[in-house]
Scaffold this active site. Structure first.
Site, short mmCIF file in Angstrom:
data_model
loop_
_atom_site.label_atom_id
_atom_site.label_comp_id
_atom_site.label_asym_id
_atom_site.label_seq_id
_atom_site.Cartn_x
_atom_site.Cartn_y
_atom_site.Cartn_z
N SER A 142 0.78 -1.12 0.08
CA SER A 142 0.09 0.17 0.03
C SER A 142 0.95 1.15 0.09
CB SER A 142 -0.88 0.10 1.17
OG SER A 142 -1.29 1.36 1.26
N TYR A 155 -2.23 -1.10 10.43
CA TYR A 155 -1.87 -1.13 8.93
C TYR A 155 -0.79 -0.62 8.27
CZ TYR A 155 -3.93 -1.31 4.19
OH TYR A 155 -4.00 -1.27 2.70
#
Length: 264
Positions: A142, A155
């Site tokens: 990401s 995350y």
């Protein structure tokens, strides 16, 4: 680039019942790979995903129900799939809260699925890739593996860790195989905003008089300078190129597909 280099090879894509994972599975199927998918969903959703992969051109497609929080389940899935030539670690979950308010169980789940599961699949797949002189691991990280945002501690930690894990594996595999065989490479793709059904409510909330494009621009304005989202199929095209023979020396990279987000 007219040959179908992945043709006949075995691919496993996690988190592939929708979104980026399904798009990657379809692209690999269209290139002639035998595709195994893992992911959540109703029986209907799973059946639809398998049908889409087969319709794309995969000679075979199957689904594995392994809970990626469970190392034993992952090992069983990898044994069932057998020799994996292309491994795409795409499965991921998210939970937003401040670090001080993040539930311990959400931290554990995010680290398990977004990071530890990738370790377990790679540990199982890489020795066979090295032996055969060809292998591709594509970790869907990401933009948050490169930069941070508030309220996303687990995350961001997992995605930063995944990029580090990818670099270590790339170094360990770098000398395996040859240009002719394709070598063994391990890379990350780092998407920014990607147009998936999960973000439609956020677009709608920002749309003025029903103008969806205006909603997208408003959503992206803070982070993504292009003001355009990436389509799952565009991520899939990059993943497919990474599988090709001429990508043998692109190794250990974290490739941002983020409209300039991390260039700021």
């Amino acid at each position: 680039m007219t040959d179908r280099f992945p043709e006949g090879r075995i691919a496993l894509v996690t988190g592939a019942t929708s979104g980026i994972g399904l798009a990657v599975a379809e692209a690999l199927g269209a290139a002639g790979a035998h595709v195994h998918i893992n992911g959540l969903g109703s029986s209907g959703q799973i059946a639809a995903a398998l049908a889409a992969v087969r319709m794309a051109g995969a000679p075979s497609a199957s689904h594995h129900v392994a809970d990626l929080r469970d190392p034993d389940a992952i090992r069983a899935m990898m044994a069932a799939v057998g020799s994996v030539d292309v491994l795409v670690n795409n499965a991921g979950i998210q939970h937003t809260a401040s670090l001080a308010e993040m539930p311990d169980e959400r931290w554990d789940a995010l680290i398990a699925i977004n990071l530890s599961a990738c370790f377990h699949t790679m540990k199982a797949a890489l020795p066979g890739m090295a032996e055969r002189g060809f292998g591709r691991v594509i970790n869907i990280a990401s933009v948050h593996g490169l930069v941070a945002s508030v309220n996303k501690a687990p995350y961001v930690a997992a995605k930063h860790g995944l990029i580090g894990l990818t670099k270590v594996a790339a170094l360990e595999m770098a000398a395996q195989g040859s240009r002719a065989s394709g070598g063994v490479t391990v890379n990350c793709v780092c998407p920014g905003w990607v147009e998936t059904p999960l973000i439609e409510p956020q677009i709608a909330a920002r749309a003025v008089d029903g103008d969806r494009d205006a909603g997208i621009r408003a959503l992206l304005a803070e982070k993504q300078p292009s003001l355009r989202m990436t389509l799952p199929a565009e991520i899939a095209s990059l993943a497919l190129w990474l599988c090709r023979r001429e990508a043998h020396n692109l190794n250990g990279a974290a490739l941002p597909v983020d409209g300039g987000w991390t260039a700021q």
